[in-house]
Design a protein around this motif. Structure first.
Motif, short mmCIF file in Angstrom:
data_model
loop_
_atom_site.label_atom_id
_atom_site.label_comp_id
_atom_site.label_asym_id
_atom_site.label_seq_id
_atom_site.Cartn_x
_atom_site.Cartn_y
_atom_site.Cartn_z
N GLY A 48 2.35 -4.02 -6.24
CA GLY A 48 1.23 -3.23 -5.72
C GLY A 48 1.55 -2.84 -4.30
N CYS A 49 0.72 -2.00 -3.69
CA CYS A 49 0.96 -1.63 -2.28
C CYS A 49 0.88 -2.88 -1.43
N SER A 50 -0.22 -3.65 -1.60
CA SER A 50 -0.40 -4.85 -0.80
C SER A 50 0.73 -5.84 -1.05
N CYS B 159 -8.19 1.98 1.72
CA CYS B 159 -7.10 2.78 1.15
C CYS B 159 -7.54 4.22 1.36
N PRO B 160 -7.31 4.76 2.56
CA PRO B 160 -7.88 6.08 2.87
C PRO B 160 -7.27 7.20 2.02
N ILE B 161 -6.02 7.02 1.60
CA ILE B 161 -5.33 8.13 0.96
C ILE B 161 -5.76 8.31 -0.49
N ILE B 162 -6.00 7.22 -1.21
CA ILE B 162 -6.38 7.39 -2.61
C ILE B 162 -7.87 7.12 -2.82
N TYR B 163 -8.30 5.90 -2.52
CA TYR B 163 -9.71 5.58 -2.74
C TYR B 163 -10.61 6.43 -1.82
N ASN C 133 -8.30 -6.57 -0.87
CA ASN C 133 -9.16 -5.87 -1.83
C ASN C 133 -9.46 -4.47 -1.33
N ASN C 134 -8.80 -3.48 -1.98
CA ASN C 134 -9.08 -2.09 -1.57
C ASN C 134 -9.84 -1.33 -2.66
N TYR C 135 -10.38 -2.04 -3.63
CA TYR C 135 -11.25 -1.50 -4.68
C TYR C 135 -10.54 -0.58 -5.67
N GLY D 1 -2.86 5.00 8.21
CA GLY D 1 -4.23 4.49 8.22
C GLY D 1 -4.52 3.43 7.19
N CYS D 2 -3.52 3.04 6.38
CA CYS D 2 -3.73 1.98 5.38
C CYS D 2 -3.90 0.64 6.09
N SER D 3 -4.84 -0.17 5.60
CA SER D 3 -5.15 -1.44 6.26
C SER D 3 -4.08 -2.50 6.07
N ASN D 4 -3.18 -2.31 5.11
CA ASN D 4 -2.23 -3.38 4.81
C ASN D 4 -1.42 -3.80 6.03
N GLY D 5 -1.06 -2.84 6.88
CA GLY D 5 -0.29 -3.16 8.08
C GLY D 5 -1.08 -4.03 9.05
N VAL E 262 6.32 1.42 3.91
CA VAL E 262 5.94 2.48 2.97
C VAL E 262 4.46 2.83 2.99
N TRP E 263 3.64 2.01 3.63
CA TRP E 263 2.20 2.23 3.52
C TRP E 263 1.77 3.54 4.17
N CYS E 264 0.76 4.15 3.60
CA CYS E 264 0.29 5.46 4.08
C CYS E 264 -0.30 5.35 5.49
N TYR F 169 -6.43 0.54 -7.77
CA TYR F 169 -4.98 0.38 -7.93
C TYR F 169 -4.33 1.44 -7.06
N GLY F 170 -3.87 1.06 -5.89
CA GLY F 170 -3.31 2.05 -4.98
C GLY F 170 -1.96 2.57 -5.44
N MET F 171 -1.06 1.65 -5.75
CA MET F 171 0.33 2.02 -5.99
C MET F 171 0.51 2.98 -7.17
#
Ligand SMILES: Cc1ncc(C[n+]2csc(CCOP(=O)(O)OP(=O)(O)O)c2C)c(N)n1
Ligand code: SF4
Ligand code: SF4
Ligand code: SF4
Lengths: 286, 91
Positions: free
Chosen positions: A58-60, A208-212, A128-130, A27-31, A23-25, A132-134
């Motif tokens: 959360g996303c992570s 978190c490129p999409i939100i932060y 730590n993506n600074y 470019g998201c680093s979680n992957g 589900v991650w956007c 709340y992404g989800m």
């Protein structure tokens, strides 16, 4: 669909037939972090059934959904509490907690510091993506001052937590920080944390490129990766800078690696000694 | 005579040549693989996958050295590299 060969290590450990694409956007680093975790486990040659991965919300925290270990996807902020239960029930399991900055330091802050204080044998991987992404980009305890989020539209005025300092202060036995850009370093730190007996924390700074990123005009995903490379320096490089140059830079590396009495072992010892003394009492009676 | 050419009777070092595999349907077009490939093997394509993202395409396959950086940085597990052959270094 194209065939995915089993010999590719990532695929051995992923639920790739059922759960992908994740589900991650874009470019998201979680992957990237998930890849690092899997390579670290593969290097250690651990069996999938020996590992339990626990997370909150959360996303992570969606990471356990994608891996073929024993997995627990629990309540927001309570990952460490559930993991403590798993570890005490079956101390032979290797327990990995995957959590976000909001999950571990806001709603789950107390679980985090007290698990560190008790030195219970968990490996906490904190992404730590600074933000709340989800839930759409509310500020978290690690959002830097001045940054815009949906709950701080005019800029954040709350000073941020330094998660590694927090863990060090709480007495964690292994504390390290790295970034998703430094993927090989992340893999090495995770591997060290996994074999460390006691509470170990690996904080991984994520993009978190999409939100932060969008809210704070940080550019696209490759640009955010580049800024991690430039601003998050190894301890050695960081110490060489003058006080002025240190402004806006963060250090990464292993900050502590010590062996201390571990909670499940101490608990086990206590139970055994009590059982032995009760046994003696029983023997006296008979 | 150039003895140092074969130190301790060791074979000449070889360069690996990699073969790249892309799962186009899983890619989300983030561009990391293109950005970080040290040999400029990849490029973003104009083609769409069924989710509407642009997957990368291979432009210089022969340059790939099987370093695995694309595989390591891909957040989607949609690209990986296998060893095709090893060739002796020129000269
Ligand atoms: C008890 C409870 N409170 C609030 C929420 C809503 N909620 C879901 S995820 C989340 C924040 C997650 O942020 P973080 O841990 O930083 O992870 P990220 O999504 O950034 O990876 C919140 C507040 C919830 N699910 N449960
Ligand atoms: S919202 Fe941010 S953290 Fe969540 S998946 Fe998207 S990019 Fe990643
Ligand atoms: S393996 Fe290395 S050289 Fe080959 S495509 Fe990937 S990053 Fe480029
Ligand atoms: S890194 Fe992966 S997801 Fe990103 S463009 Fe390359 S193949 Fe696609």
């Amino acid at each position: 669909m194209q065939k995915i060969p089993q010999k590719i290590i990532h695929n051995k450990y992923l639920r790739h037939r059922k759960k992908f694409p994740h589900v991650w956007c874009p470019g998201c680093s979680n992957g990237i972090v998930l890849g690092a975790v899997i390579r670290a486990v593969a290097e250690l040659e651990w069996k999938r059934s020996d590992i339990t991965m626990v997370s909150g919300i959360g996303c992570s925290s969606r990471m356990p959904v994608y891996v073929d270990f024993n997995t627990l996807h629990t309540l927001h902020g309570r990952a460490i509490a559930f993991a403590t239960g798993v570890k005490l029930f079956k101390p032979e399991l290797k327990v990995i907690v995957v959590t976000g900055d909001g999950d571990a330091t806001a709603i789950g802050g107390n679980h985090f510091i007290h698990a560190a204080r008790r030195n219970i044998d968990l490996t906490v991987i904190l992404l730590n993506n600074y933000i709340y992404g989800m839930t759409g980009g509310q500020y978290s305890p690690t959002t830097p001052i001045g940054d815009r989020t949906t709950t701080t539209p005019y800029g954040n005025i709350d000073p941020a937590f330094d998660i590694c300092e927090l863990a060090l202060g709480a007495g964690a036995a292994f504390v390290a920080r790295t970034t998703a850009y430094h993927a090989t370093e992340a893999q090495t730190f995770i591997k060290k944390a996994l074999v460390h007996k006691g509470f170990s924390l690996v904080e991984i700074i994520c993009a978190c490129p999409i939100i932060y990123g969008r809210m704070n005009k940080k550019g696209d995903a490759p640009a955010m990766m580049k800024s991690m490379k430039e601003n998050i320096l190894s301890i050695k490089a960081y110490e060489k800078l003058t006080e002025e140059q240190k402004e806006g830079k963060i250090k990464r590396g292993i900050f502590r690696e010590v062996i201390k009495p571990e909670y499940t072992e101490e608990y086990d010892k206590l139970v055994k000694s009590l059982q032995a003394s009760i046994g003696e009492v029983d023997n006296d009676r008979t | 005579m150039r003895y140092w050419e074969v130190p301790f009777g060791k074979e000449k070092p070889k360069t690996p040549i990699g073969e790249i595999h892309i799962l186009k349907e899983r890619c989300k077009g983030c561009g990391f693989c293109v950005e970080y490939c040290p040999k400029d093997v990849l490029e973003m394509s104009d083609e769409f996958n069924s989710k509407g993202y642009h997957p990368p395409k291979i432009v210089n396959e022969e340059n790939c050295v099987n370093c695995g950086l694309c595989e390591m940085i891909c957040p989607e597990f949609s690209i990986w590299c296998t060893l095709k052959e090893e060739v002796a270094l020129e000269n």
